[in-house]
Design a protein around this motif. Structure first.
Motif, PDB file in Angstrom:
ATOM      1  N   ALA A 137       2.167  -6.157  -0.792  1.00 32.57           N
ATOM      2  CA  ALA A 137       1.249  -5.710   0.272  1.00 32.57           C
ATOM      3  C   ALA A 137      -0.185  -6.133  -0.040  1.00 32.57           C
ATOM      4  CB  ALA A 137       1.330  -4.196   0.437  1.00 32.57           C
ATOM      5  N   THR A 138      -0.575  -6.061  -1.298  1.00 31.63           N
ATOM      6  CA  THR A 138      -1.917  -6.483  -1.701  1.00 31.63           C
ATOM      7  C   THR A 138      -2.112  -7.972  -1.426  1.00 31.63           C
ATOM      8  OG1 THR A 138      -1.963  -4.789  -3.411  1.00 31.63           O
ATOM      9  CG2 THR A 138      -3.537  -6.601  -3.635  1.00 31.63           C
ATOM     10  N   LEU A 139      -1.124  -8.773  -1.806  1.00 30.63           N
ATOM     11  CA  LEU A 139      -1.214 -10.221  -1.559  1.00 30.63           C
ATOM     12  C   LEU A 139      -1.306 -10.531  -0.067  1.00 30.63           C
ATOM     13  CD1 LEU A 139       1.251 -11.675  -4.216  1.00 30.63           C
ATOM     14  CD2 LEU A 139      -1.234 -11.840  -4.177  1.00 30.63           C
ATOM     15  N   VAL A 140      -0.496  -9.855   0.730  1.00 34.30           N
ATOM     16  CA  VAL A 140      -0.498 -10.096   2.177  1.00 34.30           C
ATOM     17  C   VAL A 140      -1.869  -9.763   2.767  1.00 34.30           C
ATOM     18  CG1 VAL A 140       0.445  -9.309   4.391  1.00 34.30           C
ATOM     19  CG2 VAL A 140       1.985  -9.851   2.502  1.00 34.30           C
ATOM     20  N   VAL A 141      -2.426  -8.618   2.390  1.00 31.18           N
ATOM     21  CA  VAL A 141      -3.731  -8.208   2.915  1.00 31.18           C
ATOM     22  C   VAL A 141      -4.825  -9.158   2.444  1.00 31.18           C
ATOM     23  CG1 VAL A 141      -5.495  -6.394   2.839  1.00 31.18           C
ATOM     24  CG2 VAL A 141      -3.102  -5.799   3.235  1.00 31.18           C
ATOM     25  N   LEU A 142      -4.795  -9.553   1.176  1.00 32.12           N
ATOM     26  CA  LEU A 142      -5.813 -10.475   0.665  1.00 32.12           C
ATOM     27  C   LEU A 142      -5.726 -11.848   1.329  1.00 32.12           C
ATOM     28  CD1 LEU A 142      -5.881  -9.556  -3.142  1.00 32.12           C
ATOM     29  CD2 LEU A 142      -7.578  -9.015  -1.369  1.00 32.12           C
ATOM     30  N   VAL A 143      -4.515 -12.344   1.541  1.00 35.79           N
ATOM     31  CA  VAL A 143      -4.350 -13.634   2.225  1.00 35.79           C
ATOM     32  C   VAL A 143      -4.846 -13.526   3.663  1.00 35.79           C
ATOM     33  CG1 VAL A 143      -2.623 -15.257   3.131  1.00 35.79           C
ATOM     34  CG2 VAL A 143      -2.506 -14.515   0.752  1.00 35.79           C
ATOM     35  N   ALA A 144      -4.475 -12.437   4.347  1.00 38.61           N
ATOM     36  CA  ALA A 144      -4.916 -12.255   5.734  1.00 38.61           C
ATOM     37  C   ALA A 144      -6.436 -12.149   5.814  1.00 38.61           C
ATOM     38  CB  ALA A 144      -4.263 -11.012   6.333  1.00 38.61           C
ATOM     39  N   ALA A 145      -7.047 -11.381   4.904  1.00 42.41           N
ATOM     40  CA  ALA A 145      -8.508 -11.233   4.912  1.00 42.41           C
ATOM     41  C   ALA A 145      -9.182 -12.565   4.600  1.00 42.41           C
ATOM     42  CB  ALA A 145      -8.933 -10.165   3.917  1.00 42.41           C
ATOM     43  N   THR A 146      -8.621 -13.334   3.690  1.00 42.77           N
ATOM     44  CA  THR A 146      -9.172 -14.653   3.357  1.00 42.77           C
ATOM     45  C   THR A 146      -9.109 -15.585   4.564  1.00 42.77           C
ATOM     46  OG1 THR A 146      -8.520 -14.398   1.041  1.00 42.77           O
ATOM     47  CG2 THR A 146      -8.948 -16.644   1.809  1.00 42.77           C
ATOM     48  N   ILE A 147      -8.001 -15.549   5.266  1.00 41.80           N
ATOM     49  CA  ILE A 147      -7.870 -16.381   6.472  1.00 41.80           C
ATOM     50  C   ILE A 147      -8.897 -15.958   7.518  1.00 41.80           C
ATOM     51  CG2 ILE A 147      -6.362 -16.879   8.449  1.00 41.80           C
ATOM     52  CD1 ILE A 147      -4.013 -16.839   6.423  1.00 41.80           C
ATOM     53  N   THR A 155     -12.070  -4.658   8.329  1.00 44.04           N
ATOM     54  CA  THR A 155     -11.191  -3.582   8.811  1.00 44.04           C
ATOM     55  C   THR A 155      -9.864  -3.603   8.072  1.00 44.04           C
ATOM     56  OG1 THR A 155     -12.228  -3.666  10.988  1.00 44.04           O
ATOM     57  CG2 THR A 155     -10.059  -2.628  10.864  1.00 44.04           C
ATOM     58  N   ALA A 156      -9.287  -4.789   7.899  1.00 45.22           N
ATOM     59  CA  ALA A 156      -8.016  -4.895   7.183  1.00 45.22           C
ATOM     60  C   ALA A 156      -8.157  -4.382   5.748  1.00 45.22           C
ATOM     61  CB  ALA A 156      -7.530  -6.337   7.189  1.00 45.22           C
ATOM     62  N   LEU A 157      -9.250  -4.738   5.091  1.00 44.07           N
ATOM     63  CA  LEU A 157      -9.454  -4.295   3.708  1.00 44.07           C
ATOM     64  C   LEU A 157      -9.673  -2.789   3.625  1.00 44.07           C
ATOM     65  CD1 LEU A 157     -11.670  -7.240   2.415  1.00 44.07           C
ATOM     66  CD2 LEU A 157      -9.273  -6.765   1.829  1.00 44.07           C
ATOM     67  N   VAL A 158     -10.446  -2.228   4.549  1.00 39.70           N
ATOM     68  CA  VAL A 158     -10.688  -0.779   4.558  1.00 39.70           C
ATOM     69  C   VAL A 158      -9.388  -0.022   4.811  1.00 39.70           C
ATOM     70  CG1 VAL A 158     -11.803   1.099   5.849  1.00 39.70           C
ATOM     71  CG2 VAL A 158     -13.131  -0.905   5.136  1.00 39.70           C
TER      72      VAL A 158
END
Length: 188
Positions: free
Chosen positions: A8-18, A173-176
């Motif tokens: 889940a951490t990887l998915v959120v970090l990849v999405a936030a990076t994109i 928002t995704a990170l929060v």
């Protein structure tokens, strides 16, 4: 204390990076659009008339310039939605012109409330402004029509900054939400 979920951490970090990358891309587009709009504004203020450009690259480069062409003959009359010089909606009367070298050009002859009001115009020298399409918007209008609104580059939207802010907001928002979910999971 529970472990932090790796997938889940990887998915959120990849999405936030994109999302941040998309925001940065929009900022790059903002700078290119500002330069393009400045080029168009300079072209519009240049009163020197040019000959109608033959190739597509030149037509794009000369958008909003004053130009002229010789219409040897009309192959088609039509109309499209348009505005007159007073801002009223109606029909921009168009003609597909055959040029002396055999190329074709779209000419906006003028404006009327009725479609196909300029079906009698058969050609001649046209002075006007190069508009996106590309087309030459006649100025003065032809065939007894009213004047069309002169193409204005300030009407081109430049909303890349707001798009960039949106992408940055989505990433934040995704990170929060992720941090709140992890904190809730740790408590429960």
């Amino acid at each position: 204390m529970r472990k932090i979920p790796i997938l889940a951490t990887l998915v959120v970090l990849v999405a936030a990076t994109i999302m941040v990358s998309l925001g940065l891309w929009q900022l790059q587009r903002l700078h290119r659009k500002e330069a393009l709009l400045a080029h168009y504004a300079q072209a519009r203020s240049n009163a020197e008339e040019v000959l109608w450009p033959r190739d597509e690259a030149a037509q794009t480069d000369l958008l909003y310039r004053h130009a002229r062409l010789t219409c040897e003959g009309v192959t088609e009359h039509s109309s499209m939605a348009g505005r007159n010089a007073s801002g009223e909606s109606g029909a921009a009367q168009t003609a597909r012109c055959m040029l002396p070298d055999g190329a074709k050009a779209l000419v906006v002859l003028g404006w009327s409330r009725q479609p196909n009001a300029a079906a009698n115009w058969q050609g001649g020298i046209v002075h006007g402004v190069i508009a996106p399409g590309p087309r030459l918007v006649a100025n003065p209008p032809l065939d007894g029509l009213e004047a069309n609104a002169i193409p204005d580059p300030s009407e081109i939207p430049n909303n890349h900054f707001s798009y960039a802010i949106q992408w940055f907001f989505f990433a934040a928002t995704a990170l929060v939400i992720y941090v709140l979910a992890v904190m809730k999971r740790a408590r429960g």
